[in-house]
Scaffold this active site. Structure first.
Site, PDB file in Angstrom:
ATOM      1  N   ASP A  65      -0.589 -11.887   1.459  1.00 16.11           N
ATOM      2  CA  ASP A  65      -0.225 -11.448   2.812  1.00 16.11           C
ATOM      3  C   ASP A  65      -0.820 -12.347   3.878  1.00 16.11           C
ATOM      4  OD1 ASP A  65       1.172  -9.173   1.973  1.00 16.11           O
ATOM      5  OD2 ASP A  65      -0.667  -8.006   1.817  1.00 16.11           O
ATOM      6  N   SER A 108       0.823  -1.213   0.000  1.00 12.45           N
ATOM      7  CA  SER A 108       0.000   0.000   0.000  1.00 12.45           C
ATOM      8  C   SER A 108       0.854   1.259   0.000  1.00 12.45           C
ATOM      9  CB  SER A 108      -0.928   0.001   1.204  1.00 12.45           C
ATOM     10  OG  SER A 108      -0.183  -0.067   2.388  1.00 12.45           O
ATOM     11  N   HIS A 157       6.151   2.738  11.128  1.00 12.71           N
ATOM     12  CA  HIS A 157       5.129   3.144  12.096  1.00 12.71           C
ATOM     13  C   HIS A 157       5.249   4.594  12.534  1.00 12.71           C
ATOM     14  CE1 HIS A 157       5.200  -1.238  12.227  1.00 12.71           C
ATOM     15  NE2 HIS A 157       3.904  -1.120  12.407  1.00 12.71           N
TER      16      HIS A 157
HETATM   17  N1  GLN Z   1      -0.166  -5.407   1.532  1.00 18.51           N
HETATM   18  C1  GLN Z   1      -0.608  -4.798   2.733  1.00 18.51           C
HETATM   19  C2  GLN Z   1      -0.219  -3.329   2.761  1.00 18.51           C
HETATM   20  O1  GLN Z   1       0.797  -3.003   2.293  1.00 18.51           O
HETATM   21  C3  GLN Z   1      -0.017  -5.476   3.959  1.00 18.51           C
HETATM   22  C4  GLN Z   1      -0.512  -4.878   5.225  1.00 18.51           C
HETATM   23  C5  GLN Z   1      -0.101  -5.615   6.456  1.00 18.51           C
HETATM   24  O2  GLN Z   1       0.788  -6.429   6.426  1.00 18.51           O
HETATM   25  N2  GLN Z   1      -0.715  -5.329   7.574  1.00 18.51           N
HETATM   26  O3  GLN Z   1      -0.933  -2.503   3.283  1.00 18.51           O
END
Ligand code: GLN
Ligand code: ZN
Length: 762
Positions: free
Chosen positions: A601, A435, A696
């Site tokens: 994922d 994302s 984060h």
């Molecule tokens: N593919 C998702 C993203 O990039 C993975 C999110 C996650 O691992 N929580 O948002």
């Protein structure tokens, strides 16, 4: 001689998440402390009133919290982290929230999963702790309910042994000391409650359902004997939930007046033990017969049989009916759901409805109501089970013949060869997790489309423009493997839940995850399958814009099931495999459209680990099988990626390896090198990307920092297998910081590449 009804805990968030909203207003200083307290009191009392009106006999008091009940208990006993201690006596509201959320210069306490739920508690830090009783918050709340609502409540407190077991920062010897100093404090609390008129006190000791050892049981014997001696006139309920007791016989003999057991989970083991070993005639049984963890109506006719079975062992006036655990883990009320299919809606039961079930069941068990009432109630669940939603022939045939689907790929060595040829990537390839920033604007456009202010076509065009913008940005940054950015997705599970048949998204089905953060788990109500492709359009569009490979981006079956409410009329593994087959068809559709790198994922694989060790292996086997079912039908030169957002995986590395993904990316930055150290022991021979910077926080990492992280990883991993990527998706980040951070990441990778190639040529 009557059976009574009880509740263990009630959701805090409110029907319209008013609790969450109030907290956030307070944190952003939009309401004063006085106003905050006043409105919180209003919410708290309205929840108690509701339970009273529903006819619950024993209403829990003190389960309500401004943030977290473990933090409340720790705070009441003065167990606050050293860095938050001040000269002031007592804990201010400000410090309370700082412990949970951090403040300038002081990091927040760690938070972690509450047993096997998706609720997270604040881990008490006991280094140099000196337990002392501050304000007896339970007494205040007990009196408040009594004076303002005439409710003789049942105060609820987390027991000392669970409290210690969930805390950190002490060793074995300190544990004994801490326990000794906590005992008189608990006794004080109990005494004051007794003097105020409390009849029962619920002492939660969920630690008893884990694989505890004899030593812990000895602690229980000691502590609860001390309570009994200290305040013999108080009635203590030793409350457990989520699974069955490990030491049934020892626990039921403890000198307490009531025992609370979960009769729903763990395949009826508590009930079996009760039948085999009996139940003491001088104790009251708090029987958790209504499932507090799922959102389905109970089959009350069956529950009635279970209650009657209990009455063979226990006098009716010593039997209490209640949910299996606190209702904190389910949404508030089905009433708010106006848009759900009525057949599904009628079969749902959230917190309020579960309490109605408890009351109805109690009434009929007392012969104050007729069995027909239960049958009428059960009708909806029977209808849903017989409906077309739960009887999709093709899906059921597939599950019955699951062995016909391949779940193995050819050997990884061979795959590596053909993939290297196909993709021709440089060493240390750079990529991201999927994302890109979901800006306010993206969310605004989606809302407009949902409200009908944008046509589907307009919304699609908008998403396409975002994809194009970010493909260009990624090209410019110089990433090697690109992604489309996930702009069309709200949440990685909700998105697929909306697309798949058999899964519903509620409007108000919120559950507290941590602090003010709530999640809305999808509801898996029927057989799951896909009518059409879910991600092909966006991915293919993204791929059409670039010569570099674009990774398709899917959420794995284990994560979808772990973050949803799951139907309970069939085996959970069958539901899991249904989802796996739906993802498999999407993987195949992507591949058929020319997408040759596909990431599936599994963010929630680890957190789904069962509470009891003896169930771990079965869980991991099922998880690995489902993942392989979803990903194994592709050609050898299609590269399967997976991603996991945690770093403590030492204990499950064999399962991660068994997923047989060609490339895995894992969060690393916050593990302080522990993850890297674990590769000294394990040899990992597939592609692996250990996150090289923490996503984060908005902080842009420095080149040195990223290089350092790459260096450390390469000390234990083969550079030919190593990928360079951030820790996780960049959804929550801002655009500027994201671009800046990725540029630095790419530069660090390039520098390393050069260094490594000189070594290679030497
Ligand atoms: N593919 C998702 C993203 O990039 C993975 C999110 C996650 O691992 N929580 O948002
Ligand atoms: Zn992640």
């Amino acid at each position: 001689m009557k059976i009574k009804s009880s509740n263990i805990g009630y959701p805090r968030i409110g029907e319209n998440r008013e609790w969450k909203k109030l907290l956030e207003l307070f944190w952003t200083e939009q309401v004063s402390e006085g106003q905050f307290e006043k409105e919180m009191e209003h919410i708290r009392l309205s929840h108690l009133k509701k339970q009273k009106e529903k006819g619950i006999d024993l209403i829990p008091i003190g389960d309500f919290s401004y943030y977290d009940h473990v933090l409340d208990t720790a705070a009441m006993f003065g167990l606050i982290p050293e860095r938050f201690k001040t000269e002031e006596k007592g804990l201010t509201l400000q410090t309370y929230f700082e412990i949970a959320r951090g403040s300038k210069g002081k990091i927040a306490s760690e938070m972690t999963k509450w047993f096997n739920t998706n609720y997270h508690y604040i881990v008490p830090e006991l280094k140099n702790a000196q337990p002392n009783l501050g304000k007896n918050r339970l007494l205040e709340l007990y009196l408040e309910a009594k004076q303002k609502l005439g409710i003789e409540g049942k105060p609820v407190i987390l027991g000392p042994i669970s409290l210690l077991s969930l805390s950190k920062g002490y060793d074995k010897q300190r544990r004994a000391e801490l326990l000794n100093s906590l005992i008189p404090l608990y006794i004080d609390v109990f005494k004051q409650l007794k003097e105020a008129g409390a009849e029962w006190i619920q002492v939660d000791e969920p630690i008893l359902v884990k694989n505890v050892d004899k030593e812990i049981i000895d602690e229980f014997k000691k502590v609860y004997a001390a309570f009994n001696e200290g305040v013999p006139e108080v009635n203590v309920i030793l409350q457990t939930y989520f699974e069955s007791l490990e030491f049934y016989q020892e626990i039921i003999e403890l000198p307490v007046q009531g025992i609370g057991l979960d009769f729903v989970h763990d395949a009826g083991r508590n009930l079996e033990n009760l039948k085999e070993h009996g139940f003491p005639s001088d104790k009251v049984l708090f029987a958790g017969v209504i499932d507090g963890r799922n959102i389905w109506k109970s089959h009350l006719t069956k529950k009635l049989t279970a209650v009657y079975e209990l009455t063979r062992f226990i006098d009716k006036d010593r039997l209490i009916i209640q949910p299996s655990c606190s209702l904190l883990h389910v949404p508030v009320t089905v009433k708010s759901e106006q848009q759900l299919d009525t057949q599904i809606k009628k079969a749902l039961s959230f917190a309020d409805e579960k309490l109605e079930e408890v009351v109805l069941l109690t009434k009929v068990a007392n012969h104050d109501g007729s069995v027909q009432e239960l049958e009428v109630h059960d009708q909806a669940i029977v209808e849903l089970t017989n409906s077309s939603h739960r009887n999709v022939k093709t899906v059921q045939e597939a599950i019955n013949n699951i062995g016909n689907y391949s779940s193995e790929r050819i050997d990884v060595i061979k795959r590596k060869e053909v993939q290297a040829e196909r993709f021709d990537l440089p060493i240390l390839p750079t990529t991201t997790i999927g994302s890109f920033p979901q800006t306010k604007e993206v969310r605004k456009e989606r809302l407009k489309w949902r409200k009908g202010e944008l046509t589907a076509h307009q919304y699609e065009e908008y998403i396409k423009a975002e994809i194009k913008k970010w493909i260009d940005i990624q090209e410019e940054i110089g990433l090697d493997v690109l992604v489309h950015g996930e702009f069309e997705r709200t949440d990685m599970v909700e998105f697929f839940g909306e697309k798949m048949e058999g899964i519903a998204i509620t409007k108000f089905g919120w559950v507290q995850s941590y602090g003010s953060r709530c999640v809305k788990p999808p509801v898996i109500f029927g057989d799951v399958y896909c009518k059409e492709t879910m991600t092909v359009k966006e991915t293919v569009y993204a791929q059409s814009l670039t010569a570099k490979p674009v990774k398709g981006m899917l959420t794995g079956p284990v994560t979808i099931i772990n973050w949803s409410f799951v139907r309970d009329d069939i085996d959970r593994t069958d539901v899991l495999n249904q989802i796996a087959l739906a993802i498999r068809s999407e993987v195949e559709a992507l591949e058929a459209s020319g997408i040759k790198m596909i990431q599936v994922d599994e963010a929630a694989l680890r957190e789904g680990l069962p509470l009891k060790e003896e169930k771990t292996e079965a869980y991991l086997n099922a998880a690995v099988y489902a993942f392989k079912l979803a990903t194994s039908s592709v050609e050898a030169d299609t590269q399967i990626h997976t991603h996991m957002c945690y770093s403590n995986f030492d204990d499950i590395i064999h399962a991660i390896d068994a997923l047989d993904a060609d490339v895995i990316s894992i969060e690393t930055s916050r593990s302080h090198g522990e993850l890297i150290a674990s590769f000294e022991q394990h040899h990992y021979n597939k592609g692996i990307g250990l996150g090289v910077y923490d996503i984060h926080s908005p902080r842009v990492p420095s080149l040195e920092e990223i290089s350092q992280n790459i260096k450390r990883a390469l000390e234990v991993l083969d550079y030919r297998a190593f990928w360079v990527n951030p820790d996780c998706g960049l959804k929550t980040r801002g655009e500027t910081e994201t671009i800046a951070a990725l540029k630095i990441m790419v530069e660090a990778a390039h520098q390393y590449r050069e260094r490594l190639s000189t070594i290679e040529t030497v």
